[in-house]
Scaffold this motif. Structure first.
Motif, short mmCIF file in Angstrom:
data_model
loop_
_atom_site.label_atom_id
_atom_site.label_comp_id
_atom_site.label_asym_id
_atom_site.label_seq_id
_atom_site.Cartn_x
_atom_site.Cartn_y
_atom_site.Cartn_z
N ASP A 36 11.54 4.07 -8.39
CA ASP A 36 11.15 3.75 -7.02
C ASP A 36 10.57 4.99 -6.37
O ASP A 36 10.42 6.04 -7.01
CB ASP A 36 12.34 3.19 -6.23
CG ASP A 36 13.48 4.19 -6.01
OD1 ASP A 36 13.27 5.42 -6.19
OD2 ASP A 36 14.58 3.75 -5.65
N LYS A 37 10.23 4.91 -5.08
CA LYS A 37 9.58 6.04 -4.42
C LYS A 37 10.47 7.26 -4.31
O LYS A 37 9.99 8.36 -4.12
CB LYS A 37 9.07 5.63 -3.04
CG LYS A 37 10.15 5.20 -2.07
CD LYS A 37 9.54 4.73 -0.78
CE LYS A 37 10.63 4.16 0.12
NZ LYS A 37 10.07 3.55 1.31
N ASN A 38 11.79 7.10 -4.48
CA ASN A 38 12.71 8.22 -4.45
C ASN A 38 13.02 8.77 -5.84
O ASN A 38 13.87 9.64 -5.99
CB ASN A 38 14.01 7.82 -3.74
CG ASN A 38 13.77 7.41 -2.31
OD1 ASN A 38 13.03 8.08 -1.59
ND2 ASN A 38 14.34 6.30 -1.90
N HIS A 42 14.40 1.52 -10.79
CA HIS A 42 14.48 0.18 -10.23
C HIS A 42 15.44 -0.63 -11.08
O HIS A 42 15.26 -0.72 -12.30
CB HIS A 42 13.12 -0.53 -10.30
CG HIS A 42 12.13 -0.12 -9.28
ND1 HIS A 42 12.30 -0.31 -7.93
CD2 HIS A 42 10.91 0.46 -9.41
CE1 HIS A 42 11.25 0.12 -7.29
NE2 HIS A 42 10.38 0.61 -8.16
N LYS A 69 9.72 -7.17 -6.14
CA LYS A 69 9.25 -5.82 -6.45
C LYS A 69 7.75 -5.75 -6.66
O LYS A 69 7.26 -4.88 -7.35
CB LYS A 69 9.96 -5.29 -7.72
CG LYS A 69 11.44 -5.08 -7.53
CD LYS A 69 11.67 -3.95 -6.57
CE LYS A 69 13.15 -3.70 -6.40
NZ LYS A 69 13.43 -2.85 -5.28
N GLU A 74 2.51 0.58 -5.50
CA GLU A 74 2.64 1.66 -4.51
C GLU A 74 3.53 2.79 -5.06
O GLU A 74 3.24 3.96 -4.85
CB GLU A 74 3.21 1.11 -3.21
CG GLU A 74 2.25 0.15 -2.53
CD GLU A 74 2.90 -0.64 -1.41
OE1 GLU A 74 4.13 -0.53 -1.20
OE2 GLU A 74 2.17 -1.37 -0.74
N ASP A 75 4.59 2.43 -5.75
CA ASP A 75 5.47 3.43 -6.35
C ASP A 75 4.77 4.18 -7.47
O ASP A 75 4.95 5.38 -7.65
CB ASP A 75 6.77 2.80 -6.87
CG ASP A 75 7.65 2.26 -5.74
OD1 ASP A 75 7.46 2.68 -4.58
OD2 ASP A 75 8.52 1.43 -6.03
N LEU A 78 2.69 7.08 -6.32
CA LEU A 78 3.50 8.25 -5.99
C LEU A 78 3.87 9.08 -7.21
O LEU A 78 3.96 10.30 -7.14
CB LEU A 78 4.79 7.82 -5.28
CG LEU A 78 4.64 7.20 -3.90
CD1 LEU A 78 5.98 6.67 -3.42
CD2 LEU A 78 4.08 8.22 -2.91
N HIS A 79 4.07 8.42 -8.36
CA HIS A 79 4.55 9.09 -9.57
C HIS A 79 3.46 9.43 -10.57
O HIS A 79 3.72 10.12 -11.55
CB HIS A 79 5.63 8.25 -10.25
CG HIS A 79 6.85 8.08 -9.41
ND1 HIS A 79 7.71 9.12 -9.12
CD2 HIS A 79 7.35 7.00 -8.78
CE1 HIS A 79 8.68 8.69 -8.36
NE2 HIS A 79 8.49 7.40 -8.13
#
Length: 138
Positions: A36-38, A42, A69, A74-75, A78-79
């Motif tokens: 996930d974004k953190n 998931h 999900k 989007e996640d 970020l990665h």
């Protein structure tokens, strides 16, 4: 009494990656899909398969997730730094354009300058390669 998962709605996601020769890049993208974004895993996302075709320098990562999900792309942005995502199918709301429709709209096979494209997520591509995603409710 345990809760039943019979009512869980699933979606399949096919990530098309313009890379096959460098296995670690494809594996890192698959790992990023699980986060996930953190940066935490998931709980309802699984990588089912990774297929790489060396001749065409393409890989397809098959992911299963709950319909909740569908923000997975989007996640990924970020990665996976520098990633450009163009959505189609169920992920392309509200239009839900097919991959063929989306590629025609973008001029994907006739365009020479990709830096002017505006992706749905991530950075503008520097060339015709990258990551595309299609989500289908099962």
């Amino acid at each position: 009494m345990s809760s039943s998962r019979v009512g869980l709605r699933l979606a399949a996601c096919l990530l098309n990656v313009s890379e096959a020769g460098r296995k670690y890049i494809v594996e890192n993208i698959a790992k990023a899909a699980l986060l996930d974004k953190n940066g935490k895993k998931h709980p309802q996302v699984s990588v089912l398969n990774i297929f790489s075709d060396q001749d065409y320098n393409r890989s397809v990562i098959t992911i299963a997730t709950s319909v909740d999900k569908l923000g997975l792309a989007e996640d990924l942005v970020l990665h996976v730094p520098g990633c450009s995502v163009f959505l189609f199918g169920e992920a392309d709301l509200p239009e839900k354009r097919s991959l063929v429709q989306r590629r025609k709209q973008l001029g994907w096979f006739t365009r020479r300058d990709f830096s002017a494209l505006q992706p749905d997520l991530g950075a503008a591509p520097s060339q015709r390669c990258g990551l595309t995603a299609c989500f289908r409710a099962l």
